[in-house]
Design a protein around this motif. Structure first.
Motif, PDB file in Angstrom:
ATOM      1  N   ASP A  82       0.843  -1.192   0.000  1.00 13.42           N
ATOM      2  CA  ASP A  82       0.000   0.000   0.000  1.00 13.42           C
ATOM      3  C   ASP A  82       0.875   1.238   0.000  1.00 13.42           C
ATOM      4  O   ASP A  82       2.110   1.157  -0.142  1.00 13.42           O
ATOM      5  N   GLU A  83       0.289   2.410   0.137  1.00 11.92           N
ATOM      6  CA  GLU A  83       1.039   3.671   0.057  1.00 11.92           C
ATOM      7  C   GLU A  83       2.068   3.808   1.170  1.00 11.92           C
ATOM      8  O   GLU A  83       3.051   4.561   1.039  1.00 11.92           O
ATOM      9  N   LEU A  84       1.858   3.080   2.268  1.00 17.54           N
ATOM     10  CA  LEU A  84       2.795   3.146   3.394  1.00 17.54           C
ATOM     11  C   LEU A  84       3.848   2.037   3.331  1.00 17.54           C
ATOM     12  O   LEU A  84       4.679   1.908   4.241  1.00 17.54           O
ATOM     13  N   GLY A  85       3.797   1.253   2.263  1.00 17.78           N
ATOM     14  CA  GLY A  85       4.783   0.185   2.090  1.00 17.78           C
ATOM     15  C   GLY A  85       4.434  -1.099   2.822  1.00 17.78           C
ATOM     16  O   GLY A  85       5.254  -2.014   2.908  1.00 17.78           O
ATOM     17  N   LYS A  86       3.204  -1.186   3.332  1.00 14.59           N
ATOM     18  CA  LYS A  86       2.787  -2.392   4.040  1.00 14.59           C
ATOM     19  C   LYS A  86       2.048  -3.331   3.079  1.00 14.59           C
ATOM     20  O   LYS A  86       1.410  -2.881   2.129  1.00 14.59           O
ATOM     21  N   ASP A  87       2.156  -4.631   3.364  1.00 21.13           N
ATOM     22  CA  ASP A  87       1.453  -5.604   2.534  1.00 21.13           C
ATOM     23  C   ASP A  87      -0.052  -5.465   2.700  1.00 21.13           C
ATOM     24  O   ASP A  87      -0.570  -5.364   3.819  1.00 21.13           O
ATOM     25  N   LYS A  88      -0.740  -5.469   1.590  1.00 21.84           N
ATOM     26  CA  LYS A  88      -2.207  -5.444   1.629  1.00 21.84           C
ATOM     27  C   LYS A  88      -2.734  -6.844   1.959  1.00 21.84           C
ATOM     28  O   LYS A  88      -2.130  -7.852   1.593  1.00 21.84           O
TER      29      LYS A  88
END
Length: 413
Positions: A310-316
């Motif tokens: 996602d935009e924060l670099g976390k896995d969706k």
């Protein structure tokens, strides 16, 4: 020849035979046509022949066969006719009341009389790894696993057929029905065990129509169980993915044979909160947890992949990716969120409660309906995915079972 001799031969054969069979006239030691006719007139015996039933060696039902026809069917000792003592003739037979269902047969009960039980009796077998439950939704059977066949505590405990039944009332409430002839084959101890679960108001119970059609009328049951159909839809979807050139949507598929289905993937038996949550745990692993994020990342013909991060670099999460991917690649007037995503999120939300909270077990008959609705909504969601994928030009050669295409005869028992 004495009348008592002829009657006693018929009674003795019926009582001593393995399945309370009638005595074939061609096997009689004391055949006497005139005496047999007298016994028919006195209501002490009755005759079944291949002219009336497919298998005259068992008395599956109560029959009203004209006396003249019965006499005609035994006019020769070579005829393929079978003799049964009537309830009147069996009144003097000594009874073993430690075997309540054998007693019913000893009194002349029809073999296919259905006795109804609290569905809790099936919990004994489902929760005991010594037994195998072969569940097909509308009917099933219970048998001992091969490695425990010599276990003396089990006493060859075997129910050839049980049927899903329903109790009349405000809410959906299940019971189980078993032929008295199958119950009569159990040991004394096990007959008494089943007797303890027998429902007091038998008239309020109704067996599933498929059970009657299949086992009594000898018809094929054309309806299919929604539990089986859901697993078939998953297989078809994965094949569609292969044809489209993307990774399979589901990591694992399952067969519909009882030995291939995930343990616990069936209608809940006793309607307790624990049983409901246990089912949802299994269900979540089959559906939501089984979704592969790899499916959504590859570009192919008419399909655009999406980022895993996602935009924060976390896995969706898999459902977040599924919703985004469907919205990007499917053109439809349908509300994809309501149709597909919400039912799958419901599974995950229900699963979260016992995973993160201490819960108390409760008996709640409305849980039958909750599972029923959850299964229907989820099947509709998975079927919708398959229908959307069927519009892709590369999936036209994927074979879909006809009953899945039509959507007819898919039953949630």
């Amino acid at each position: 020849m004495k009348k008592e001799t002829v009657l006693n031969e018929i009674i003795k054969y019926y009582i001593k035979s393995h399945d309370f069979n009638g005595l074939p006239v061609y096997n009689m030691k004391s055949y006497d046509y005139n005496i047999l006719c007298e016994l028919i007139d006195e209501g002490l015996i009755e005759v079944l022949s291949e002219k009336e039933v497919i298998n005259p060696h068992i008395k599956g039902f109560d029959f009203t066969i004209p006396v003249d026809r019965q006499k005609e069917n035994i006019s020769k000792d070579t005829n393929y006719s079978v003799l049964y003592p009537t309830r009147k003739a069996l009144e003097s037979v000594p009874l073993d009341y430690t075997k309540p269902y054998s007693v019913l047969m000893q009194k002349g009960e029809k073999q296919f009389k259905i006795i109804y039980f609290n569905i809790e009796i099936l919990e004994r077998y489902v929760n005991n790894p010594k037994f195998v439950i072969m569940d097909n939704g509308y009917r099933g059977n219970i048998c001992v696993k091969d490695e425990y066949i010599d276990d003396k505590t089990i006493e060859d405990e075997y129910i050839k057929n049980y049927g899903m039944a329903y109790i009349d009332g405000k809410h959906l409430e299940r019971a189980v029905g078993v032929f008295v002839c199958d119950l009569a084959k159990l040991s004394s101890q096990k007959q008494m065990l089943w007797k303890g679960f027998e429902l007091t108001n038998q008239r309020k119970c109704k067996i599933n129509a498929g059970f009657v059609d299949n086992l009594i009328k000898g018809k094929w049951v054309m309806e299919t169980w929604i539990f089986h159909d859901l697993l078939e839809e998953i297989k078809v979807i994965n094949e569609q993915c292969e044809h489209m050139g993307i990774p399979k949507l589901f990591n694992k598929t399952f067969g519909t044979h009882y030995s291939e289905m995930p343990e616990g993937f069936r209608n809940i038996l006793l309607p307790t909160l624990k049983n409901y949550y246990d089912f949802v745990l299994v269900f979540e692993k089959i559906i939501v947890h089984n979704i592969s994020y790899k499916t959504f990342q590859k570009d192919t013909l008419h399909i655009q992949g999406i980022d895993r991060k996602d935009e924060l670099g976390k896995d969706k999460g898999s459902l977040v990716m599924l919703e985004e991917w469907l919205g990007k690649n499917i053109r439809t007037q349908e509300n994809i969120t309501d149709l597909i995503i919400k039912p799958l999120k419901t599974i995950r939300n229900i699963r979260q409660k016992p995973a993160h909270e201490l819960t108390s077990n409760q008996y709640d008959v409305t849980l039958y309906q909750k599972q029923f609705d959850l299964m229907n909504d989820t099947y509709t969601a998975i079927r919708a995915i398959r229908l959307f994928f069927a519009n892709h030009p590369l999936t036209k050669d994927v074979k879909v079972p006809e009953h899945l295409v039509s959507g007819k005869g898919i039953v949630n028992y």
